[in-house]
Scaffold this active site. Structure first.
Site, PDB file in Angstrom:
ATOM      1  N   GLU A   8       0.801  -1.230   0.000  1.00 11.56           N
ATOM      2  CA  GLU A   8       0.000   0.000   0.000  1.00 11.56           C
ATOM      3  C   GLU A   8       0.836   1.284   0.000  1.00 11.56           C
ATOM      4  O   GLU A   8       0.546   2.231  -0.713  1.00 11.56           O
ATOM      5  CB  GLU A   8      -0.941   0.004   1.223  1.00 11.56           C
ATOM      6  CG  GLU A   8      -2.008  -1.063   1.207  1.00 11.56           C
ATOM      7  CD  GLU A   8      -1.587  -2.311   1.966  1.00 11.56           C
ATOM      8  OE1 GLU A   8      -2.463  -3.097   2.319  1.00 11.56           O
ATOM      9  OE2 GLU A   8      -0.374  -2.479   2.195  1.00 11.56           O
ATOM     10  N   ASP A  17      34.551  22.137 -15.581  1.00  6.37           N
ATOM     11  CA  ASP A  17      35.369  23.311 -15.884  1.00  6.37           C
ATOM     12  C   ASP A  17      36.539  23.345 -14.914  1.00  6.37           C
ATOM     13  O   ASP A  17      36.557  22.639 -13.899  1.00  6.37           O
ATOM     14  CB  ASP A  17      34.548  24.591 -15.714  1.00  6.37           C
ATOM     15  CG  ASP A  17      33.499  24.751 -16.797  1.00  6.37           C
ATOM     16  OD1 ASP A  17      33.785  24.401 -17.939  1.00  6.37           O
ATOM     17  OD2 ASP A  17      32.395  25.228 -16.477  1.00  6.37           O
ATOM     18  N   ASP A  70      26.903  27.285 -22.993  1.00  7.69           N
ATOM     19  CA  ASP A  70      26.998  25.963 -22.376  1.00  7.69           C
ATOM     20  C   ASP A  70      25.642  25.270 -22.301  1.00  7.69           C
ATOM     21  O   ASP A  70      25.572  24.075 -22.003  1.00  7.69           O
ATOM     22  CB  ASP A  70      27.567  26.075 -20.951  1.00  7.69           C
ATOM     23  CG  ASP A  70      29.040  26.414 -20.949  1.00  7.69           C
ATOM     24  OD1 ASP A  70      29.724  26.073 -21.928  1.00  7.69           O
ATOM     25  OD2 ASP A  70      29.512  27.018 -19.971  1.00  7.69           O
TER      26      ASP A  70
END
Length: 883
Positions: A287, A329, A600
């Site tokens: 349930e 980066d 980007d």
């Protein structure tokens, strides 16, 4: 201007519009902005959803798993037990309300993340530029727009020109030009060249604009008013579990139907056969499984937000746990983004930071400061960290910058272009340019190229970021960028140092231990990036440096990425990031890609987990990303991956926990049916409901908050596409813990009956002498399942690790949940009202003593199983090592 409904026409002549808006060239005063905020309200688009709480509740009541319980209620009514039918219906309603509240809480958890990422905008207030939350903007405000900014409200440009991404409003994929100037007649509002609109994005240029509409009165607000409902997508995890729940329910229906027919055919009373079918349905329906998973994912989202990673989708938590590659980066993510001018070089000489006041670099220092957009406020210089370092470095070279005079001399600005890797400005008399040495040197034909490149290499080997600075005289403003950035004279080189973040090296080490690879994708020089990589442990033991990433072809990229190495992609453009993400995903990797710029966005979209910078990133990048780092720190990405693994593991833990107890709940019905009714039912349907809804739920929720298992980051990520439910999990639940629990509870059931003199086939009904003994036996079965639940809860806290290593008291929520279920069980067994409803009886001391050892048997058996697994694994590793 006091009535929000009487907005001015934004296309009227600018002086008239300013007058109607009460907006001057110095912007609004703070007091006036506060008054207007009271009148117009916050600059927010109110959500209008067509579904109400009642609609959602109704949806829970007709949920597929709820339908099975409705079927059980109907069978109970047909079998002549209306009280049981009412009880099952009540359970359905209670469970639906509980599930609804959990889903609502999960949705609010994601929506509430907006406070971690307050959208901000720059505007002119009290004659000064400042940054405020976008929700505080009012009509008449003078906003400043720059590349990467999202427009906070509908506004008219008063100076400058910008390129706008209008796709969210018009569907146009190509940016459009917007510039200050008079309006054109008979032009649709969205096509008006001097207007910008809330939610659109500036992808180039710089401008100022006066706001004429906010909140629901913007074009975006009008579109939102037409939206009546939004569909919440289920995560892959939820869909997998839902499919398994359906499978279990289907098995329950089939088995129940078969036994129903067999029982009736063997002469079993129809009422008894129906009772069996009801019990089998109730015992098998998980349930609370789906809402528990939703809540666990939401808890993971909140946990990540506290650690500095804002996840925008619940399903992303699951994906984080499967991440295999991080493409990051360098600047600001691996390093502190606190640039400092460390060295300078010119054809006439060089200087290092150790020199107090070097001389002979005046022209280079002036050019460095000219080619920036840095501003100054009460706290100091603000702007791009690289440019701040250049302005501060000019002061070290005894040429402090006069920013006001710099702005007066400027006639044109060509902003940094990631593909060109250049930026330039045009003044009254000269062009000044800075950028990557490889990009600048072809534009400065008179320099000694070999000598300059040797100086660049020497600086890069020290881990410095190297920029070249050049100039040329000019008469007038060049019409195009190409005309400005040619025939230059190289002034020199500047070397900037950005120290690595102190916590990154440990984060990289943890990545390697967890089976993750880390690639650096940067626009910087390859030697500089490689130096930073080595400093933080990337590329150990094998590193490959791609000096010019844009020149790598697809087949070469595929070959590089399939080798057992970490790569530094230097001089990479945003397009390179996109190609890398595509290639990695094509090879079956789950990719987390960082980014902060406008360009980007495609790579962030394409990666499995796009990671944007919250501090230095643009609005475009944050919009495209799946996760936003509020601290721009690489270590936070690793922490997020660990949290993703933790949530995924915890979901598996409470699935094993919930599935385990289906076996001891089903076993009494199977024994009852196979014996032809000679063995009475060891547990009642209401008792099963009390277990599934009363004692089962809180421990399952607590397991969803289980701390990370020791060694969670010392194992490889789970395979992409791997189901959350595995064969090993089902074997543990259905072939080990479940049968063990079933043996224990049936053992205590027979112990109580046999002690009272019962023999198979004897009556245990209400008026029989054995009825009280039967009530005690049935109660012992019910309590025995609860006690086995306690042992199972401790057992499933770890998959292989010993409980001692994980910490017996490491999950305080679980301890409280167990205390609740024991208290709840005692109330059902020993309070007269509950005894009457749930058909229970007080248990004697010897039975209580037997029940008390059940948790230790259940947990101890699984502890032994895990010890054998660890031993087998260690022996296998030893054999592999010897081979």
């Amino acid at each position: 201007m006091t009535d929000p409904s009487s907005a001015p026409d934004p296309r009227e002549p600018l002086p008239a519009l300013r007058r109607d808006l009460g907006a001057g060239t110095r912007g609004l005063s703070s007091r006036e902005a506060g008054r207007r905020l009271t009148v117009y309200g916050p600059n927010e688009v109110r959500r209008r959803q067509g579904h109400t709480l009642i609609d959602d509740l109704a949806g829970q009541l007709v949920h597929p798993l709820a339908l099975l319980l409705w079927a059980a209620a109907v069978l109970a009514y047909v079998a002549g037990t209306p009280a049981l039918a009412v009880a099952i219906a009540a359970v359905i309603v209670v469970n639906a309300v509980f599930a609804l509240l959990q889903e609502r809480q999960a949705e609010r958890a994601v929506e509430a993340l907006s406070r971690y990422l307050p959208e901000q905008t720059r505007l002119i207030r009290d004659g000064r530029e400042r940054t405020v939350e976008a929700r505080l903007i009012v009509p008449g405000d003078l906003v400043v727009l720059d590349e990467g900014d999202k427009v906070p409200a509908d506004a008219r440009l008063v100076e400058g020109a910008v390129e706008m991404d209008m796709s969210m409003l018009t569907g146009e994929s190509v940016p459009v030009d917007r510039a200050a100037g008079p309006s054109r007649a008979d032009t649709p509002v969205l096509r008006e060249h001097n207007l910008v609109f809330s939610g659109t994005t500036c992808v180039g240029g710089q401008a100022r604009a006066v706001v004429f509409a906010t909140g629901d009165h913007t074009e975006l607000g009008r579109i939102a008013a037409l939206s009546h409902h939004a569909v919440r997508e289920r995560s892959p995890l939820e869909l997998q579990v839902k499919r398994v729940a359906w499978l279990i329910a289907a098995i329950a229906v089939c088995v129940g139907s078969v036994f129903l027919l067999v029982g009736v055919g063997a002469g079993m009373p129809v009422a008894a056969a129906l009772t069996f079918a009801i019990g089998l349905l109730v015992a098998n329906v998980p349930e609370g499984l789906l809402p528990t998973i939703t809540l666990a994912l939401a808890a993971g989202v909140r946990s990540l937000a506290r650690r500095g990673a804002v996840v925008k989708r619940l399903s992303a938590v699951e994906t984080l746990g499967a991440t295999t590659v991080i493409c990051t980066d360098k600047t600001g993510t691996l390093t502190q983004n606190r640039m400092r001018l460390q060295a300078v070089w010119t054809p006439a000489g060089s200087a290092d930071r150790s020199a107090e006041h070097p001389s002979g670099f005046e022209e280079l220092a002036d050019a460095m400061a000219e080619c920036t957009t840095v501003t100054r406020d009460a706290t100091g210089f603000t702007g791009d960290p690289t440019e701040v370092a250049l302005v501060e470095g000019a002061a070290w070279l005894d040429r402090p910058a006069d920013l006001a005079a710099r702005d007066e001399r400027r006639r044109a600005l060509f902003r940094f272009d990631p593909s060109l890797r250049l930026m330039s400005v045009v003044t009254d008399t000269a062009v000044y340019l800075k950028g990557a040495p490889e990009a600048v040197l072809p534009r400065a034909p008179g320099c000694d190229r070999d000598r300059v490149l040797a100086a660049v290499a020497a600086m890069a080997e020290r881990g410095l970021r190297v920029l070249a600075v050049a100039t040329r005289p000019v008469d007038g403003v060049p019409a195009r960028r190409e005309e400005a950035e040619r025939d230059l004279r190289l002034l020199g080189l500047v070397g900037l140092y950005d120290p690595p973040r102190p916590q990154v090296a440990e984060a990289v080490r943890r990545c390697h231990a967890a089976g993750l690879r880390v690639h650096i994708v940067t626009g910087d020089n390859g030697v500089t990036a490689a130096q930073v990589a080595r400093a933080v442990g990337i590329g150990s033991p094998r590193m490959h440096v791609v000096a010019q990433s844009e020149g790598v072809r697809d087949h070469e990229l595929d070959e590089l990425l399939t080798r057992n190495q970490e790569i530094v992609f230097a001089r990479a453009s945003p397009e390179t990031k996109l190609r890398i993400a595509d290639a990695l995903r094509a090879h079956g990797q789950v990719v987390a890609m960082t980014g902060d710029g406008v360009n980007d966005a495609p790579a962030l979209h394409r990666a499995d987990i796009g990671v944007a910078m919250g501090l230095s990133g643009t609005d475009v990048a944050r919009e495209a990303a799946t996760m936003v780092l509020t601290d721009d720190d690489f270590a936070t990405i690793v922490a997020a991956i660990e949290s993703g693994r933790q949530v995924y593991d915890n979901v598996r833990k409470f699935i094993v926990y919930i599935f385990t107890h289906a076996i001891p709940e089903i076993t009494p019905f199977v024994v009852f049916a196979l014996s032809g009714g000679t063995v009475p039912l060891a547990i009642g349907v209401l008792q099963i409901l009390a277990i599934d809804l009363g004692t089962d739920t809180l421990p399952a929720l607590a397991l969803g908050r289980e701390p990370a298992e020791p060694g969670i980051m010392a194992r490889p990520p789970h395979r992409k596409g791997e189901g959350v439910i595995t064969g090993a999990m089902l074997a543990r639940a259905w072939a080990f813990l479940g049968p063990l629990s079933a043996v224990l509870v049936m053992g205590v059931f027979f112990y109580v009956l046999l002690r009272a003199g019962w023999r198979p086939g004897e009556r245990t009904g209400v008026h029989s002498p054995l009825h009280h003994a039967y009530l005690q036996a049935s109660t012992a079965t019910f309590a025995g399942i609860v006690m086995c639940q306690v042992g199972t809860a401790f057992a499933v806290r770890t998959e292989r690790t010993s409980l001692r290593r994980a910490g017996v008291f490491g999950n305080r929520l679980l301890l409280w949940a167990i205390a609740f279920e024991l208290t709840f069980t005692a109330l059902l067994v020993y309070t007269p009202p509950a005894q009457h409803i749930f058909v229970t009886a007080p248990l004697p001391l010897d039975v209580l003593g037997l029940l008390a050892v059940f948790p230790f048997i259940t947990w101890g058996a699984d502890e032994l199983r895990r010890w054998l697994l660890r031993r087998s694994h260690a022996e296998a590793q030893g054999r592999n090592g010897r081979e």
